[in-house]
Design a protein around this motif. Structure first.
Motif, PDB file in Angstrom:
ATOM      1  N   GLY A  39      -2.060  15.383   7.756  1.00  0.00           N
ATOM      2  CA  GLY A  39      -2.723  15.802   8.984  1.00  0.00           C
ATOM      3  C   GLY A  39      -3.899  14.922   9.373  1.00  0.00           C
ATOM      4  O   GLY A  39      -4.690  15.279  10.236  1.00  0.00           O
ATOM      5  N   VAL A  40      -4.018  13.747   8.758  1.00  0.00           N
ATOM      6  CA  VAL A  40      -5.133  12.844   9.041  1.00  0.00           C
ATOM      7  C   VAL A  40      -4.832  12.000  10.263  1.00  0.00           C
ATOM      8  O   VAL A  40      -5.725  11.677  11.047  1.00  0.00           O
ATOM      9  CB  VAL A  40      -5.424  11.930   7.821  1.00  0.00           C
ATOM     10  CG1 VAL A  40      -6.498  10.907   8.139  1.00  0.00           C
ATOM     11  CG2 VAL A  40      -5.825  12.774   6.628  1.00  0.00           C
ATOM     12  N   LYS A  41      -3.573  11.622  10.447  1.00  0.00           N
ATOM     13  CA  LYS A  41      -3.137  10.799  11.587  1.00  0.00           C
ATOM     14  C   LYS A  41      -2.122  11.572  12.393  1.00  0.00           C
ATOM     15  O   LYS A  41      -1.301  12.290  11.836  1.00  0.00           O
ATOM     16  CB  LYS A  41      -2.484   9.506  11.093  1.00  0.00           C
ATOM     17  CG  LYS A  41      -3.416   8.416  10.719  1.00  0.00           C
ATOM     18  CD  LYS A  41      -2.627   7.169  10.428  1.00  0.00           C
ATOM     19  CE  LYS A  41      -3.384   5.984  10.979  1.00  0.00           C
ATOM     20  NZ  LYS A  41      -2.664   4.740  10.771  1.00  0.00           N
ATOM     21  N   PRO A  42      -2.152  11.388  13.717  1.00  0.00           N
ATOM     22  CA  PRO A  42      -1.118  12.062  14.542  1.00  0.00           C
ATOM     23  C   PRO A  42       0.242  11.416  14.391  1.00  0.00           C
ATOM     24  O   PRO A  42       0.405  10.315  13.987  1.00  0.00           O
ATOM     25  CB  PRO A  42      -1.646  11.890  15.965  1.00  0.00           C
ATOM     26  CG  PRO A  42      -2.710  10.842  15.906  1.00  0.00           C
ATOM     27  CD  PRO A  42      -3.120  10.690  14.484  1.00  0.00           C
TER      28      PRO A  42
ATOM     29  N   GLU B 265       0.843  -1.180   0.000  1.00  0.00           N
ATOM     30  CA  GLU B 265       0.000   0.000   0.000  1.00  0.00           C
ATOM     31  C   GLU B 265       0.882   1.235   0.000  1.00  0.00           C
ATOM     32  O   GLU B 265       1.955   1.242   0.601  1.00  0.00           O
ATOM     33  CB  GLU B 265      -0.893   0.010   1.238  1.00  0.00           C
ATOM     34  CG  GLU B 265      -1.895  -1.117   1.252  1.00  0.00           C
ATOM     35  CD  GLU B 265      -2.755  -1.106   2.497  1.00  0.00           C
ATOM     36  OE1 GLU B 265      -2.296  -0.640   3.563  1.00  0.00           O
ATOM     37  OE2 GLU B 265      -3.892  -1.575   2.407  1.00  0.00           O
ATOM     38  N   GLY B 266       0.422   2.272  -0.661  1.00  0.00           N
ATOM     39  CA  GLY B 266       1.105   3.556  -0.670  1.00  0.00           C
ATOM     40  C   GLY B 266       0.057   4.649  -0.690  1.00  0.00           C
ATOM     41  O   GLY B 266      -1.149   4.387  -0.580  1.00  0.00           O
ATOM     42  N   ALA B 267       0.525   5.881  -0.844  1.00  0.00           N
ATOM     43  CA  ALA B 267      -0.416   7.002  -0.916  1.00  0.00           C
ATOM     44  C   ALA B 267       0.277   8.219  -1.499  1.00  0.00           C
ATOM     45  O   ALA B 267       1.492   8.388  -1.367  1.00  0.00           O
ATOM     46  CB  ALA B 267      -0.968   7.332   0.470  1.00  0.00           C
ATOM     47  N   GLY B 268      -0.516   9.044  -2.135  1.00  0.00           N
ATOM     48  CA  GLY B 268      -0.054  10.345  -2.610  1.00  0.00           C
ATOM     49  C   GLY B 268      -0.762  11.433  -1.834  1.00  0.00           C
ATOM     50  O   GLY B 268      -1.922  11.268  -1.439  1.00  0.00           O
ATOM     51  N   VAL B 269      -0.058  12.520  -1.579  1.00  0.00           N
ATOM     52  CA  VAL B 269      -0.650  13.681  -0.920  1.00  0.00           C
ATOM     53  C   VAL B 269      -0.437  14.865  -1.852  1.00  0.00           C
ATOM     54  O   VAL B 269       0.703  15.207  -2.183  1.00  0.00           O
ATOM     55  CB  VAL B 269       0.001  13.956   0.456  1.00  0.00           C
ATOM     56  CG1 VAL B 269      -0.625  15.203   1.096  1.00  0.00           C
ATOM     57  CG2 VAL B 269      -0.125  12.746   1.373  1.00  0.00           C
TER      58      VAL B 269
ATOM     59  N   GLY C  79       2.684   7.269   6.888  1.00  0.00           N
ATOM     60  CA  GLY C  79       3.473   8.501   6.755  1.00  0.00           C
ATOM     61  C   GLY C  79       2.739   9.529   5.909  1.00  0.00           C
ATOM     62  O   GLY C  79       2.763  10.722   6.205  1.00  0.00           O
ATOM     63  N   ALA C  80       2.093   9.087   4.859  1.00  0.00           N
ATOM     64  CA  ALA C  80       1.315   9.996   4.002  1.00  0.00           C
ATOM     65  C   ALA C  80       0.148  10.587   4.775  1.00  0.00           C
ATOM     66  O   ALA C  80      -0.116  11.792   4.702  1.00  0.00           O
ATOM     67  CB  ALA C  80       0.811   9.260   2.775  1.00  0.00           C
ATOM     68  N   LEU C  81      -0.542   9.752   5.528  1.00  0.00           N
ATOM     69  CA  LEU C  81      -1.696  10.238   6.304  1.00  0.00           C
ATOM     70  C   LEU C  81      -1.241  11.229   7.381  1.00  0.00           C
ATOM     71  O   LEU C  81      -1.936  12.217   7.648  1.00  0.00           O
ATOM     72  CB  LEU C  81      -2.457   9.066   6.910  1.00  0.00           C
ATOM     73  CG  LEU C  81      -3.147   8.161   5.882  1.00  0.00           C
ATOM     74  CD1 LEU C  81      -3.696   6.909   6.542  1.00  0.00           C
ATOM     75  CD2 LEU C  81      -4.229   8.919   5.122  1.00  0.00           C
ATOM     76  N   ARG C  82      -0.068  10.996   7.961  1.00  0.00           N
ATOM     77  CA  ARG C  82       0.478  11.968   8.921  1.00  0.00           C
ATOM     78  C   ARG C  82       0.820  13.277   8.212  1.00  0.00           C
ATOM     79  O   ARG C  82       0.543  14.359   8.712  1.00  0.00           O
ATOM     80  CB  ARG C  82       1.705  11.405   9.638  1.00  0.00           C
ATOM     81  CG  ARG C  82       1.359  10.451  10.769  1.00  0.00           C
ATOM     82  CD  ARG C  82       2.564  10.096  11.630  1.00  0.00           C
ATOM     83  NE  ARG C  82       3.572   9.320  10.916  1.00  0.00           N
ATOM     84  CZ  ARG C  82       3.496   8.006  10.722  1.00  0.00           C
ATOM     85  NH1 ARG C  82       2.470   7.322  11.198  1.00  0.00           N
ATOM     86  NH2 ARG C  82       4.449   7.379  10.071  1.00  0.00           N
TER      87      ARG C  82
END
Length: 147
Positions: free
Chosen positions: A144-147, A115-119, A138-141
């Motif tokens: 600002g979605v995850k602390p 799994e990965g993600a783009g911001v 790391g992407a969600l952090r």
């Protein structure tokens, strides 16, 4: 960020999803279309970052040409590579794109899947930053979605 911004981002990303990106990045006609789409969407100071595991290697690239260069650099390690978009999450001035990465390495033909993600960050209707994370948390952090 507006619905139009999200749609324009989708116009850039949708043709990339589910296709062999190694072949795509070697197709100059496809790259010209990508350059055109990015120039319509991105600000003059647009930056792309390729971010490995949390605290790992990061490459920073500038402008639409840098976007293409960063991906070419990353894709050099693969014989085949797919980036399948799973979900798109608007978060304030950002869009988080959750994806599934699947490929075969150029050396040894080793398969990988993760799994990965783009911001993607917008300001005044323009894309100012694109981050591509191998670490989804790391992407969600970063968004600002995850602390």
């Amino acid at each position: 960020m507006t619905v139009d911004d999200i749609q324009r981002l989708g116009d850039v990303l949708e043709p990339l999803s589910g296709r062999d990106m190694v072949a795509l990045w070697n197709d100059e006609e496809a790259m010209e279309m990508l350059r055109y789409s990015l120039k319509r969407l991105a600000s003059d100071d647009f930056v792309s970052e390729m971010i490995g595991a949390e605290g790992g290697l990061t490459g920073t690239f500038r402008g639409p040409e840098g976007f293409i260069e960063g991906w070419r650099d990353f894709l050099d390690a693969f014989e085949t590579f797919q980036n399948v978009i799973q979900e798109v999450l608007p978060v304030g001035d950002k869009v988080v794109v959750l994806n599934r990465l699947k490929g075969t390495t150029a050396t040894g033909g080793v398969g990988m899947e993760q799994e990965g993600a783009g911001v993607f960050t917008f300001a005044d209707g323009e894309l100012t930053r694109a981050e591509f994370h191998l670490d989804r948390d790391g992407a969600l952090r970063s968004a600002g979605v995850k602390p």
